[in-house]
Design a protein around this motif. Structure first.
Motif, PDB file in Angstrom:
ATOM      1  N   LEU A  61      58.696  47.371  36.779  1.00  0.00           N
ATOM      2  CA  LEU A  61      57.499  47.723  35.799  1.00  0.00           C
ATOM      3  C   LEU A  61      58.108  48.527  34.760  1.00  0.00           C
ATOM      4  O   LEU A  61      58.848  49.419  34.796  1.00  0.00           O
ATOM      5  CB  LEU A  61      56.548  48.540  36.514  1.00  0.00           C
ATOM      6  CG  LEU A  61      55.184  48.771  36.005  1.00  0.00           C
ATOM      7  CD1 LEU A  61      54.400  47.500  35.532  1.00  0.00           C
ATOM      8  CD2 LEU A  61      54.385  49.770  36.762  1.00  0.00           C
ATOM      9  N   SER A  62      57.520  48.280  33.374  1.00  0.00           N
ATOM     10  CA  SER A  62      57.917  49.062  32.247  1.00  0.00           C
ATOM     11  C   SER A  62      56.412  49.873  31.868  1.00  0.00           C
ATOM     12  O   SER A  62      55.547  49.138  31.573  1.00  0.00           O
ATOM     13  CB  SER A  62      58.453  48.273  31.171  1.00  0.00           C
ATOM     14  OG  SER A  62      59.440  47.571  31.335  1.00  0.00           O
ATOM     15  N   VAL A  63      56.601  51.085  31.554  1.00  0.00           N
ATOM     16  CA  VAL A  63      55.515  51.830  31.461  1.00  0.00           C
ATOM     17  C   VAL A  63      55.906  52.672  30.053  1.00  0.00           C
ATOM     18  O   VAL A  63      56.696  53.578  30.102  1.00  0.00           O
ATOM     19  CB  VAL A  63      54.964  52.841  32.431  1.00  0.00           C
ATOM     20  CG1 VAL A  63      53.889  53.746  32.243  1.00  0.00           C
ATOM     21  CG2 VAL A  63      55.016  52.254  33.881  1.00  0.00           C
ATOM     22  N   LEU A  64      55.084  52.519  29.188  1.00  0.00           N
ATOM     23  CA  LEU A  64      55.123  53.046  27.753  1.00  0.00           C
ATOM     24  C   LEU A  64      54.159  54.216  27.582  1.00  0.00           C
ATOM     25  O   LEU A  64      52.845  53.935  27.700  1.00  0.00           O
ATOM     26  CB  LEU A  64      55.172  52.051  26.698  1.00  0.00           C
ATOM     27  CG  LEU A  64      56.329  51.309  26.411  1.00  0.00           C
ATOM     28  CD1 LEU A  64      56.498  50.261  27.253  1.00  0.00           C
ATOM     29  CD2 LEU A  64      56.567  50.792  24.863  1.00  0.00           C
ATOM     30  N   CYS A  65      54.562  55.471  27.596  1.00  0.00           N
ATOM     31  CA  CYS A  65      53.603  56.536  27.532  1.00  0.00           C
ATOM     32  C   CYS A  65      53.633  57.404  26.249  1.00  0.00           C
ATOM     33  O   CYS A  65      54.585  57.741  25.648  1.00  0.00           O
ATOM     34  CB  CYS A  65      54.047  57.622  28.669  1.00  0.00           C
ATOM     35  SG  CYS A  65      54.013  57.001  30.303  1.00  0.00           S
ATOM     36  N   GLY A  66      52.440  57.559  25.570  1.00  0.00           N
ATOM     37  CA  GLY A  66      52.176  58.314  24.398  1.00  0.00           C
ATOM     38  C   GLY A  66      51.908  59.752  25.130  1.00  0.00           C
ATOM     39  O   GLY A  66      52.550  60.330  26.171  1.00  0.00           O
ATOM     40  N   GLY A  67      50.962  60.464  24.128  1.00  0.00           N
ATOM     41  CA  GLY A  67      50.611  61.707  24.529  1.00  0.00           C
ATOM     42  C   GLY A  67      49.199  61.801  24.970  1.00  0.00           C
ATOM     43  O   GLY A  67      48.502  60.825  25.258  1.00  0.00           O
ATOM     44  N   GLY A  68      48.567  63.133  25.209  1.00  0.00           N
ATOM     45  CA  GLY A  68      47.440  63.432  25.834  1.00  0.00           C
ATOM     46  C   GLY A  68      47.122  62.748  27.183  1.00  0.00           C
ATOM     47  O   GLY A  68      47.866  62.198  27.846  1.00  0.00           O
ATOM     48  N   ASN A  69      45.785  62.360  27.339  1.00  0.00           N
ATOM     49  CA  ASN A  69      45.405  62.035  28.679  1.00  0.00           C
ATOM     50  C   ASN A  69      45.821  60.359  29.040  1.00  0.00           C
ATOM     51  O   ASN A  69      46.006  59.962  30.173  1.00  0.00           O
ATOM     52  CB  ASN A  69      43.978  61.957  28.801  1.00  0.00           C
ATOM     53  CG  ASN A  69      43.396  63.391  29.288  1.00  0.00           C
ATOM     54  OD1 ASN A  69      44.105  64.248  29.347  1.00  0.00           O
ATOM     55  ND2 ASN A  69      41.953  63.595  28.786  1.00  0.00           N
ATOM     56  N   ASN A  70      45.892  59.547  27.924  1.00  0.00           N
ATOM     57  CA  ASN A  70      46.168  58.212  28.019  1.00  0.00           C
ATOM     58  C   ASN A  70      47.780  58.368  28.385  1.00  0.00           C
ATOM     59  O   ASN A  70      48.196  57.332  29.395  1.00  0.00           O
ATOM     60  CB  ASN A  70      45.847  57.447  26.741  1.00  0.00           C
ATOM     61  CG  ASN A  70      45.956  55.862  26.808  1.00  0.00           C
ATOM     62  OD1 ASN A  70      47.015  55.341  26.512  1.00  0.00           O
ATOM     63  ND2 ASN A  70      45.072  55.467  27.594  1.00  0.00           N
ATOM     64  N   GLY A  71      48.446  58.990  27.855  1.00  0.00           N
ATOM     65  CA  GLY A  71      49.905  58.903  28.490  1.00  0.00           C
ATOM     66  C   GLY A  71      50.127  59.505  29.728  1.00  0.00           C
ATOM     67  O   GLY A  71      51.076  59.034  30.506  1.00  0.00           O
ATOM     68  N   GLY A  72      49.080  60.642  29.887  1.00  0.00           N
ATOM     69  CA  GLY A  72      49.459  61.359  31.298  1.00  0.00           C
ATOM     70  C   GLY A  72      49.222  60.141  32.273  1.00  0.00           C
ATOM     71  O   GLY A  72      49.638  60.047  33.376  1.00  0.00           O
ATOM     72  N   ASP A  73      48.025  59.185  32.087  1.00  0.00           N
ATOM     73  CA  ASP A  73      47.600  58.229  33.118  1.00  0.00           C
ATOM     74  C   ASP A  73      48.754  57.527  33.274  1.00  0.00           C
ATOM     75  O   ASP A  73      48.888  56.969  34.512  1.00  0.00           O
ATOM     76  CB  ASP A  73      46.533  57.342  32.568  1.00  0.00           C
ATOM     77  CG  ASP A  73      45.117  58.046  32.430  1.00  0.00           C
ATOM     78  OD1 ASP A  73      44.908  59.225  33.047  1.00  0.00           O
ATOM     79  OD2 ASP A  73      44.344  57.548  31.656  1.00  0.00           O
ATOM     80  N   GLY A  74      49.816  57.154  32.208  1.00  0.00           N
ATOM     81  CA  GLY A  74      50.883  56.332  32.257  1.00  0.00           C
ATOM     82  C   GLY A  74      51.807  56.894  33.197  1.00  0.00           C
ATOM     83  O   GLY A  74      52.602  56.210  33.913  1.00  0.00           O
ATOM     84  N   HIS A  75      52.172  58.255  32.988  1.00  0.00           N
ATOM     85  CA  HIS A  75      53.136  59.031  33.884  1.00  0.00           C
ATOM     86  C   HIS A  75      52.705  58.917  35.400  1.00  0.00           C
ATOM     87  O   HIS A  75      53.637  58.823  36.089  1.00  0.00           O
ATOM     88  CB  HIS A  75      53.108  60.356  33.295  1.00  0.00           C
ATOM     89  CG  HIS A  75      53.989  60.400  31.948  1.00  0.00           C
ATOM     90  ND1 HIS A  75      55.250  60.086  31.809  1.00  0.00           N
ATOM     91  CD2 HIS A  75      53.612  60.944  30.791  1.00  0.00           C
ATOM     92  CE1 HIS A  75      55.547  60.267  30.553  1.00  0.00           C
ATOM     93  NE2 HIS A  75      54.583  60.786  30.024  1.00  0.00           N
ATOM     94  N   VAL A  76      51.388  59.219  35.606  1.00  0.00           N
ATOM     95  CA  VAL A  76      51.086  59.099  36.916  1.00  0.00           C
ATOM     96  C   VAL A  76      51.238  57.562  37.478  1.00  0.00           C
ATOM     97  O   VAL A  76      51.544  57.597  38.738  1.00  0.00           O
ATOM     98  CB  VAL A  76      49.586  59.717  37.028  1.00  0.00           C
ATOM     99  CG1 VAL A  76      49.188  59.586  38.563  1.00  0.00           C
ATOM    100  CG2 VAL A  76      49.534  61.239  36.659  1.00  0.00           C
ATOM    101  N   LEU A  77      50.642  56.646  36.637  1.00  0.00           N
ATOM    102  CA  LEU A  77      50.994  55.347  37.341  1.00  0.00           C
ATOM    103  C   LEU A  77      52.237  55.096  37.609  1.00  0.00           C
ATOM    104  O   LEU A  77      52.654  54.321  38.604  1.00  0.00           O
ATOM    105  CB  LEU A  77      50.275  54.376  36.303  1.00  0.00           C
ATOM    106  CG  LEU A  77      50.321  52.892  36.615  1.00  0.00           C
ATOM    107  CD1 LEU A  77      49.239  52.209  36.032  1.00  0.00           C
ATOM    108  CD2 LEU A  77      51.515  52.414  36.245  1.00  0.00           C
ATOM    109  N   ALA A  78      53.116  55.547  36.670  1.00  0.00           N
ATOM    110  CA  ALA A  78      54.580  55.122  37.008  1.00  0.00           C
ATOM    111  C   ALA A  78      54.989  55.833  38.537  1.00  0.00           C
ATOM    112  O   ALA A  78      55.729  55.482  39.253  1.00  0.00           O
ATOM    113  CB  ALA A  78      55.600  56.059  35.738  1.00  0.00           C
TER     114      ALA A  78
END
Length: 514
Positions: A61-78
């Motif tokens: 899986l490749s997860v691209l994370c930005g900032g804020g809550n949207n990026g935070g969601d990505g980090h947790v999903l990772a």
């Protein structure tokens, strides 16, 4: 007209919100005692579950994370993916050292789960079988630039399936406009409150499948947050169009008069007439140029065709009908102007489409009434508003609301994610397909709307049911033969099936209509 609709059927529709309203719901949920990071974990868990359901058995899986809550969601999903044994490539488009609050905590959670992180760089290769877009959330307002634009372009060029968290990055949550560039997702998982921008404008080309997850938040409990719109549901069709009484007759099903088909433009008016007949109006009259009479009688003998050299020959025909449909093939010359003037003078509800709308914008300005449905496409909407079609498309919800404010009645703004604006508010149609990008589709819609009005549906209900029926008929047609080559004339027979939702093949009655 039929009198079977004295009370409005109750069907719960999915509420749609603007981005700021969803952020307010988020704030209230946290103020009510749920920690912000716990809410972020719920969102990431919902996204991970949706990903696994759509792409079971993935190993990378490749997860691209930005900032804020949207990026935070990505980090947790990772982190969740890594714990489940998936090899995760985590790419930080917003540097980890610049993260704050819950987003920083989420990044630490992914690191603690053993997920490495590499900074974004142009030309980076994605290792995953699926890409997760956690770059930009719903707060985006200006055009996407810099590294985020590069990352979105790379996602779109990679050829891999994409899961978008909350909204495809670059799509405007309130308008459905593409802000320079946007992710083309295979599936979008959106949270707390569904967003209107996920269902109109550019959205149908970008969101893929939309999965809504409330995360335990009941938005409807917050009555002080008015809906931006409602998402139409085909259950409304069954609710508004029950089985007919066994003693039904054509006089109770209403009389539609189509005014259109200036010399050389007879096909559009005939399409509208046939659509009105297929949707169950009891009688259909067509006022058209004399040259078209023979062709109309040959193609559709059920339609009562009147060949008229001008509006002066209409006589009492408009007042004998229950509903007028004016515009298909009307033309903008003297013939069409006279027909529209007669339609506006009649004391009957009306549907105005095509050149009827163009004439309203150019020759009959200042009209506002409560007894019509206007059905512009973006170009016609721009002429009615005095702006360019591109400005309409940049904010479709605002455009249709302004049209309804200026012109009254009910307004249908056609296009991907058609919008219906009336006194009760705004509704979005989630049905339809690109096969509808062909001539005559709007003429068919206008006939359908006329038939529903003739059968006694209130203006706003008729518009909502008609728009859905039109789109669902196209969806049914493309399931049989594909999108390319779909003709407007193909829709009428499919629409007949849709407006008879209780029909069961093989069950027939000898009693009933005549």
């Amino acid at each position: 007209m039929s009198g079977n609709h004295s009370s409005e059927p109750q069907v719960a529709l999915r509420p749609l919100y603007r981005a700021e309203q969803v952020r307010e719901l988020d704030r209230r949920t946290i103020a009510g005692g749920l920690e912000g990071f716990a809410l972020m974990q719920r969102a990431a868990t919902a996204a991970w579950q949706s990903l696994r359901a759509r792409w079971p058995g993935i190993k990378r899986l490749s997860v691209l994370c930005g900032g804020g809550n949207n990026g935070g969601d990505g980090h947790v999903l990772a982190a969740l993916a890594a714990v489940a044994g998936v090899a995760v490539q985590r790419i930080a488009v917003k540097p980890l050292e610049e993260l704050e609050g819950d987003a920083a905590r989420a990044a630490e959670m992914a690191t603690a789960a053993g997920v490495g992180c590499e900074p974004w760089r142009r030309g980076i290769a994605f290792d995953g079988e699926v890409v997760v877009d956690a770059l930009l959330g719903t707060g985006l307002s200006g055009e996407v630039r810099g590294a985020f634009r590069e990352a979105i372009e790379a996602i779109n060029a990679c050829g891999l399936p994409v899961l978008a968290i909350d909204i495809p990055s670059g799509l405007a949550a309130d308008t459905g406009a593409e802000l320079g560039v946007a992710v083309r997702a295979s599936r979008t998982v959106t949270f707390i409150g569904d967003k209107i921008g996920l269902h109109t404008g550019r959205a149908p080309a970008l969101v893929g499948e939309v999965h809504f997850r409330s995360l335990g938040v009941d938005a409807r409990q917050h009555a002080d947050l008015p809906l931006a719109a409602e998402l139409l549901d085909q259950e409304l069709i069954k609710a508004w169009l029950p089985s007919r009484a066994r003693d039904a007759h054509k006089g109770a099903m209403g009389h539609v008069l189509v005014l259109g088909g200036a010399p050389g433009f007879g096909g559009a008016a005939l399409l509208a007439s046939e659509a009105a007949a297929r949707l169950g109006a009891g009688k259909i009259s067509l006022a058209t140029a004399p040259a078209h009479v023979t062709a109309c009688l040959t193609y559709r003998p059920e339609v009562m065709v009147h060949g008229l050299r001008g509006a002066a020959e209409l006589g009492e025909l408009p007042e004998q009908a229950d509903v007028l449909v004016v515009g298909p093939g009307l033309g903008q010359g003297a013939w069409g102007q006279g027909m529209l003037q007669a339609a506006l003078a009649a004391s009957r509800p009306r549907v105005v489409d095509a050149d009827g709308l163009n004439l309203l914008a150019s020759h009959f300005t200042g009209q506002r009434r409560d007894d019509w449905i206007l059905t512009p496409h973006p170009g016609e909407a721009g002429r009615l508003l005095g702006c360019r079609a591109a400005e309409v498309e940049a904010d479709r919800p605002a455009a249709v609301r302004e049209l309804q404010r200026r012109y009254g009645g009910v307004v249908v703004l056609k296009g991907a994610g058609s919008l219906v604006a009336g006194p009760a508010g705004l509704a979005v149609c989630p049905y339809g397909n690109p096969g509808m990008a062909s001539g005559g589709m709007g003429d068919v819609l206008s006939g359908m709307l006329g038939a529903l009005l003739a059968q006694g549906l209130p203006l706003e209900a008729a518009a909502r049911i008609g728009v859905m029926t039109h789109a669902l008929a196209a969806d049914m047609a493309v399931r049989d033969a594909g999108e390319r080559g779909l003709l407007a004339a193909d829709l009428a027979s499919y629409a007949r099936v849709i407006v008879n939702p209780d029909f069961e093949p093989g069950l027939h009655s000898l009693s009933g209509g005549r």
